[in-house]
Scaffold this motif. Structure first.
Motif, PDB file in Angstrom:
ATOM      1  N   TYR A 263     -96.220  -2.818-103.097  1.00 54.02           N
ATOM      2  CA  TYR A 263     -96.645  -1.425-103.172  1.00 54.02           C
ATOM      3  C   TYR A 263     -98.022  -1.304-102.553  1.00 54.02           C
ATOM      4  CZ  TYR A 263     -92.935  -0.862-106.618  1.00 54.02           C
ATOM      5  OH  TYR A 263     -91.734  -0.839-107.253  1.00 54.02           O
ATOM      6  N   PRO A 264     -98.155  -0.469-101.525  1.00 55.04           N
ATOM      7  CA  PRO A 264     -99.484  -0.326-100.918  1.00 55.04           C
ATOM      8  C   PRO A 264    -100.440   0.358-101.876  1.00 55.04           C
ATOM      9  CG  PRO A 264     -97.960   1.267 -99.987  1.00 55.04           C
ATOM     10  CD  PRO A 264     -97.161   0.417-100.912  1.00 55.04           C
ATOM     11  N   ILE A 265    -101.692  -0.039-101.761  1.00 58.52           N
ATOM     12  CA  ILE A 265    -102.713   0.577-102.621  1.00 58.52           C
ATOM     13  C   ILE A 265    -103.392   1.675-101.852  1.00 58.52           C
ATOM     14  CG2 ILE A 265    -104.830   0.186-103.876  1.00 58.52           C
ATOM     15  CD1 ILE A 265    -104.124  -2.546-104.354  1.00 58.52           C
ATOM     16  N   ARG A 266    -103.558   2.777-102.542  1.00 61.22           N
ATOM     17  CA  ARG A 266    -104.282   3.861-101.883  1.00 61.22           C
ATOM     18  C   ARG A 266    -105.764   3.591-101.991  1.00 61.22           C
ATOM     19  NH1 ARG A 266    -102.041   9.774-103.126  1.00 61.22           N
ATOM     20  NH2 ARG A 266    -100.314   9.752-101.670  1.00 61.22           N
ATOM     21  N   GLU A 267    -106.393   3.474-100.867  1.00 60.98           N
ATOM     22  CA  GLU A 267    -107.827   3.255-100.906  1.00 60.98           C
ATOM     23  C   GLU A 267    -108.564   4.550-101.153  1.00 60.98           C
ATOM     24  OE1 GLU A 267    -109.371   0.604-101.031  1.00 60.98           O
ATOM     25  OE2 GLU A 267    -107.983  -0.908-100.334  1.00 60.98           O
ATOM     26  N   SER A 268    -109.836   4.416-101.406  1.00 54.67           N
ATOM     27  CA  SER A 268    -110.620   5.621-101.693  1.00 54.67           C
ATOM     28  C   SER A 268    -110.753   6.463-100.439  1.00 54.67           C
ATOM     29  CB  SER A 268    -112.010   5.229-102.192  1.00 54.67           C
ATOM     30  OG  SER A 268    -112.649   4.469-101.194  1.00 54.67           O
ATOM     31  N   ILE A 269    -111.067   7.707-100.645  1.00 58.28           N
ATOM     32  CA  ILE A 269    -111.170   8.662 -99.526  1.00 58.28           C
ATOM     33  C   ILE A 269    -112.156   8.181 -98.476  1.00 58.28           C
ATOM     34  CG2 ILE A 269    -112.343  10.846 -99.026  1.00 58.28           C
ATOM     35  CD1 ILE A 269    -109.652  11.509 -99.516  1.00 58.28           C
ATOM     36  N   SER A 270    -113.283   7.622 -98.953  1.00 58.51           N
ATOM     37  CA  SER A 270    -114.303   7.218 -97.986  1.00 58.51           C
ATOM     38  C   SER A 270    -113.774   6.156 -97.039  1.00 58.51           C
ATOM     39  CB  SER A 270    -115.551   6.722 -98.707  1.00 58.51           C
ATOM     40  OG  SER A 270    -115.184   5.775 -99.685  1.00 58.51           O
ATOM     41  N   LYS A 271    -113.007   5.234 -97.585  1.00 59.25           N
ATOM     42  CA  LYS A 271    -112.478   4.183 -96.728  1.00 59.25           C
ATOM     43  C   LYS A 271    -111.479   4.763 -95.739  1.00 59.25           C
ATOM     44  CE  LYS A 271    -113.219   0.111 -99.548  1.00 59.25           C
ATOM     45  NZ  LYS A 271    -112.543  -0.676-100.562  1.00 59.25           N
ATOM     46  N   VAL A 272    -110.689   5.719 -96.238  1.00 59.41           N
ATOM     47  CA  VAL A 272    -109.708   6.326 -95.336  1.00 59.41           C
ATOM     48  C   VAL A 272    -110.423   7.041 -94.203  1.00 59.41           C
ATOM     49  CG1 VAL A 272    -107.959   8.124 -95.178  1.00 59.41           C
ATOM     50  CG2 VAL A 272    -107.936   6.565 -97.106  1.00 59.41           C
ATOM     51  N   LEU A 273    -111.469   7.770 -94.578  1.00 55.55           N
ATOM     52  CA  LEU A 273    -112.180   8.535 -93.558  1.00 55.55           C
ATOM     53  C   LEU A 273    -112.864   7.621 -92.557  1.00 55.55           C
ATOM     54  CD1 LEU A 273    -113.799  11.373 -95.696  1.00 55.55           C
ATOM     55  CD2 LEU A 273    -111.921  11.559 -94.088  1.00 55.55           C
ATOM     56  N   LEU A 274    -113.340   6.477 -93.073  1.00 61.14           N
ATOM     57  CA  LEU A 274    -114.018   5.564 -92.160  1.00 61.14           C
ATOM     58  C   LEU A 274    -113.026   4.784 -91.312  1.00 61.14           C
ATOM     59  CD1 LEU A 274    -116.860   4.240 -94.463  1.00 61.14           C
ATOM     60  CD2 LEU A 274    -117.118   5.620 -92.408  1.00 61.14           C
ATOM     61  N   GLY A 275    -111.772   5.055 -91.559  1.00 60.60           N
ATOM     62  CA  GLY A 275    -110.764   4.421 -90.730  1.00 60.60           C
ATOM     63  C   GLY A 275    -110.426   3.003 -91.121  1.00 60.60           C
ATOM     64  N   ARG A 276    -110.895   2.602 -92.319  1.00 64.00           N
ATOM     65  CA  ARG A 276    -110.555   1.227 -92.716  1.00 64.00           C
ATOM     66  C   ARG A 276    -109.200   1.238 -93.370  1.00 64.00           C
ATOM     67  NH1 ARG A 276    -115.564   0.117 -95.499  1.00 64.00           N
ATOM     68  NH2 ARG A 276    -117.165   0.163 -93.900  1.00 64.00           N
ATOM     69  N   GLU A 277    -108.242   0.697 -92.672  1.00 63.86           N
ATOM     70  CA  GLU A 277    -106.873   0.688 -93.171  1.00 63.86           C
ATOM     71  C   GLU A 277    -106.748  -0.179 -94.416  1.00 63.86           C
ATOM     72  OE1 GLU A 277    -104.227   2.998 -91.095  1.00 63.86           O
ATOM     73  OE2 GLU A 277    -103.420   1.152 -91.931  1.00 63.86           O
TER      74      GLU A 277
END
Lengths: 353, 279, 347
Positions: free
Chosen positions: A22-36
């Motif tokens: 199950y993939p883990i949803r990372e925090s918004i900041s990581k998503v925005l910074l493009g860190r997959e």
């Protein structure tokens, strides 16, 4: 991988290299910074086993072991991430549409919580009839009703319960209704996910004996999932012990309970309290708690806590294989199985002083 | 069911609300029997004060009997309330259940759509719409219905998200049930309660909205509505204050009845909200 | 019951009923037991038997509609069953502490765990400074097996086992004389469960508190308790030293309960199912409450409400002062093997 000792026609279910992540949803900041996010929960991490026709395979383990996830995959409630499940030689996940729906008649599931397992707004009879309606079994409503009542009787419930609502029934009765609902389609395989954990002790045996009767008289195959080793022992022909998504040990009931090879199995068995005052249970100490299934340690996943871990255990993950020189179907995933423990670590007497 | 009734009746205010509601419904239904005059009939008895013989609540500037107008006005009020809130409920249930159940992209897209709708200022939209398209009462009800559903959709979606995880829903899926069957037979019947409670509240608010539109002169002039009556009576406040007071009171009581009932329903479905902290 | 003048806790003929619109629920209906310092008693039974209600009655932690209607709770020489709220407040936590069922969920998620315990401590001991409180909590954490550095973490960073240990630490804050543990091991994994049991015993040995352990799991009770009281339908139906009761269970319900438990040891034999449902506690049946489910019930069982206490003789040397009592009209007559639960109605 399992060594193929059983002839293929004896096997109802074969699981090969099953992984469910199950993939883990990372925090918004990581998503925005493009860190997959590469991090996943390794709920089931490369599991292979088979279940013979008409047997009960007990799947035991603690939280995070992946036993419930396996149950969900085998009941087709979840898709494997990697790996195959073969039901009578057919991969149900490759089926589509009507074929897939037909598969559902063969495999059913019973859940843990008897108080949430029935729709509170439907009569018990309607709940049991629903699977028949879904598959258009029976030529009339009356015939369906007949079949539903038969299913209730098979589960040990009186006919007059069909008109009642779930809230009028006790926990044990509700769970029997759940069994009836699972049985009404006459499946060949049932996943029972902790079916008695939430029932009172004196009621459990009744529900368990219904399942045993289904196995003996109607040849139903079961995957019996439980965290309670006493219950697992009572119900199962063979037992698989799971830890953090992998099978650590697999064998017949007597092999696993009375002659455990894997350190984790031995730790687990030594931790179970027994209803014999003064019996003097010897517990095997183990460090720490179950780690999360996201960041797994290198090598054997039980390594960090294992009382007899060696250096080799930190390097490679052991495969599930038979003890050297044996072919009795007893499999262990350990580099040093059956390692003598008494002189390695302190065993404290669990009896009260 | 019985448990819900018991929870509901334990709250005195809720019971008062539903009794009041019942009385209003009875009044609306029995209008032809209760009203002493034709609500639209002009007469020469203009500006008769309340308490006068034959006109317990007085008459208006056209000599129309206020009591009869109020009684008939209840019909319009209920029509507006039920139809608007009804449309809103149906739309909300459907548009809320689908994203909740299917998740993924469907959920993302539809939820954004719902969010956009939530941003719309309903009242101003209605003013705009009625100014352009005219002020037919059915149009107003329809317009209220299709602009107030987002709240219900939100509620329904969160209910569906919760109920999706229930074992009896999973069991139905495991038996091969289609999404429609699961939604219609299992999820919606068990999850609709908060929507029902919200609908009761929305009925009250729909009536107020219609009254507001009427007050601004955008109401349907062919219809006897309390809002219209208030609007008409503004001008004559000095001369005949009863033209404004009684319709206003009627509005107050009916909307309060809806609100009390709606709140009562909410608490009946969720008894834990009732208990005071520390119990 | 034994005349234990030096007992820490002496409950006699306690009755606690709940008032519902439909009537009085006789949740605890005339129970008696005693507990000395350093002793552990287990209250065993299934859902609805009254074991949790009994424990709450000891602490007078009852909901608005719960009332103690009869009996005494003598704690360290004082009858606390009629204490006022103010008097109880002085005793609670300082002298009697309780770890609730699912207590791990009792931690407030927005505060650090250490802070929550410190606050509780400072609430009960006005004289203590924040620094001293912190030190004490750190000590307790070490005692229960949590690294003191984790005091500054939040509950969500704790595992289930750690949260339970934190709750045990919280119970020990004021060094109480009596600790009540309600289902201390349910919802925990087997290995952690075992560690918690071990820890509880260790702590008791050190501090010599009296402990009441409530559980439906007879194996936990067997391993941790000196005495056992088996409850059914709001009453204690069998009572005595754990070893005695397990060796010669005399009440049919006890026999049924013990035989319905699958163990990982011993031979596998058919488990017992006790047919029927627990009794209605608002209008209990006349006669013994277990009669309609009992395989060896006689007419007298269905008529006479009060099964007398029969003392069961010891097979081995008796322990000091603890009689093995069975509340059954046929108590002691039958050997456990003669009580057969085959057949019967739907469970």
């Amino acid at each position: 991988m399992t060594t193929g000792q059983t002839p293929a026609d004896d096997t109802l279910i074969r699981v090969e290299g099953l992984k469910k992540h199950y993939p883990i949803r990372e925090s918004i900041s990581k998503v925005l910074l493009g860190r997959e996010s590469r991090r996943v929960v390794h709920a089931v991490d490369d599991v292979s086993f088979h279940i013979r026709r008409g047997e009960i395979l007990g799947l035991a383990g603690e939280s995070g072991s992946g036993k419930t996830t396996i149950g969900m995959v085998l009941a087709m409630m979840e898709r494997p991430t990697v790996g195959k499940v073969l039901f009578d030689g057919v991969d149900p996940f490759s089926l589509k549409g009507a074929e897939r729906k037909a598969y559902r008649r063969k495999a059913q599931i019973i859940f843990q919580d008897p108080y949430q397992t029935l729709n509170p707004r439907l009569h018990v009879g309607d709940t049991v009839m629903e699977p028949l309606e879904i598959h258009h079994i029976g030529s009339s409503g009356r015939e369906r009703r007949e079949r539903a009542i038969q299913a209730l009787l098979t589960a040990g419930l009186p006919e007059n319960l069909a008109g009642r609502y779930p809230h009028e029934l006790s926990g044990g009765q509700r769970q029997r209704v759940a069994i009836a609902r699972a049985m009404v389609l006459e499946p060949s395989f049932i996943v029972a996910d902790e079916p008695v954990s939430m029932l009172d002790v004196s009621v459990r045996s009744g529900v368990m004996s219904v399942m045993l009767r289904l196995k003996r008289q109607m040849g139903v195959t079961f995957l019996f999932i439980s965290h309670d080793l006493g219950v697992t022992r009572y119900m199962s022909d063979r037992i698989a012990i799971m830890y953090l998504g992998r099978v650590m040990e697999l064998g017949t009931r007597d092999q696993v309970i009375s002659d455990p090879h894997h350190p984790y199995t031995r730790v687990l068995l030594s931790a179970v309290p027994v209803p014999e005052p003064g019996a003097g249970r010897k517990r095997i100490r183990v460090a720490g708690e179950i780690p999360n299934a996201v960041d797994l340690p290198p090598g054997c996943r039980f390594g960090p806590r294992c009382p007899v871990a060696h250096d080799a255990c930190r390097e490679t993950e052991p495969a599930l294989a038979p003890l050297q020189g044996t072919s009795d179907g007893h499999l262990v995933a350990c580099h040093f199985p059956k390692e003598a423990m008494s002189h390695e670590i302190g065993i404290r007497d669990a009896a009260r002083a | 069911m019985r448990q819900l009734w018991r929870n509901f009746t334990r709250q005195k205010l809720a019971v008062a609300g539903i009794i009041l509601l019942g009385a209003c419904v009875a009044m609306a239904v029995a209008a032809p029997l209760l009203a002493t005059h034709d609500p639209k009939a002009f007469s020469i008895d203009r500006y008769v004060p309340p308490g006068s013989p034959g006109h317990p609540l007085g008459t208006d500037n056209f000599g129309r009997d206020l009591l009869s107008r109020i009684i008939y006005g209840a019909r319009v009020a209920f029509l507006v309330g039920v139809l608007s809130a009804g449309i809103s409920a149906v739309l909300g249930i459907v548009i809320g259940a689908i994203p909740g159940y299917f998740g993924g992209v469907v959920d993302e897209v539809i939820s954004r759509f719902v969010d956009i709708f939530l941003m719309i200022p309903v009242f101003f939209l209605l003013i705009l719409a009625t100014s352009i398209f005219g002020s037919n009462i059915y149009f107003v009800m329809f317009a209220i219905g299709i602009t107030t559903w987002p709240a219900n959709a939100r509620i329904m979606r969160s209910q569906v998200l919760t109920l999706k995880t229930r074992p009896y829903v999973k069991a139905s899926i495991a038996a091969g049930a289609s999404a429609t069957r699961v939604l219609v037979r299992h999820i919606i019947p068990n999850g609709v309660y908060p929507v029902i409670a919200n609908t009761a509240l929305q009925m009250g608010s729909a009536i107020l909205t219609e009254a507001g539109l009427s007050f601004l002169g955008l109401g349907d002039p062919n219809v006897v509505s309390w809002g219209q009556m208030i609007q008409a009576g503004q001008r004559y406040m000095n001369v005949a204050w009863w033209m404004v007071l009684f319709p206003g009171l009627a509005l107050l009581l009916l909307v309060a009845a809806f609100n009390l009932t709606g709140d009562g329903l909410n608490y009946a479905f969720n008894p834990r909200l009732q208990r005071r902290a520390g119990a | 019951m034994n005349a234990t003048s030096g007992a820490l806790l002496d409950v006699s003929h306690l009755k606690m009923h709940f008032q519902l619109p439909s009537g009085w629920v006789r949740a605890v209906d005339d129970i008696s037991f005693s507990l000395g310092r350093g002793e552990t008693i287990g209250l065993v039974g299934e859902s609805g038997c009254g074991k949790t209600s009994a424990a709450l009655s000891v602490m007078n932690l009852l909901p608005d509609n719960g009332h103690i209607r009869d009996g005494q709770v003598v704690f360290d020489g004082q009858d606390i069953s009629h204490f006022t709220d103010e008097q109880m407040r002085r005793i609670r936590w300082r002298r009697i502490a309780i770890i609730f069922q699912g207590a791990m969920n009792a931690l407030n998620p927005v505060y650090r765990v250490g802070d929550q315990l410190m606050d509780a401590l400072m609430l009960h001991d006005r004289a203590i400074t924040r620094k001293q409180a912190r030190q004490r909590v750190a000590d307790l954490f070490s005692q229960v097996g949590i690294e003191p550095s984790r005091m500054d973490h939040y509950p969500h960073e704790y595992s289930g086992g750690m949260k339970q240990r934190a709750m045990i630490a919280m119970a020990l804050l004021c060094n109480p004389d009596l600790i009540i543990c309600d289902e201390p091991t349910t919802a925990l994994d087997v290995v952690i469960q075992d560690q918690i049991i071990e820890k509880l015993k260790e702590l008791q040995k050190e501090h010599q508190q009296g402990m009441i352990i409530i559980s439906h799991d007879i194996s936990v009770i067997a391993e941790t308790c000196d005495k056992i009281a088996v409850m059914y339908g709001g009453k204690i139906i069998e009572y005595g030293r754990t070893a005695d009761v397990f060796q010669r269970p005399s009440h049919p319900y006890t026999v049924g309960l013990l035989r319905s438990f699958p163990s990982i040891r011993g031979e596998i034999r058919a488990l017992v199912t006790i047919p029927g449902d627990p009794p209605d506690l608002i209008t209990p049946p006349p006669g013994c409450r277990f009669a309609d489910r009992c395989p060896v019930a006689l007419d007298v069982c269905r008529q006479n409400a009060e099964p007398p206490a029969r003392e069961i003789p010891y097979d081995q040397t008796p322990s000091a002062n603890v009689a093995h009592l069975c509340f059954c009209h046929r108590g002691g007559e039958l050997e456990p093997d003669q009580i057969d639960f085959q057949g019967g109605r739907w469970a």
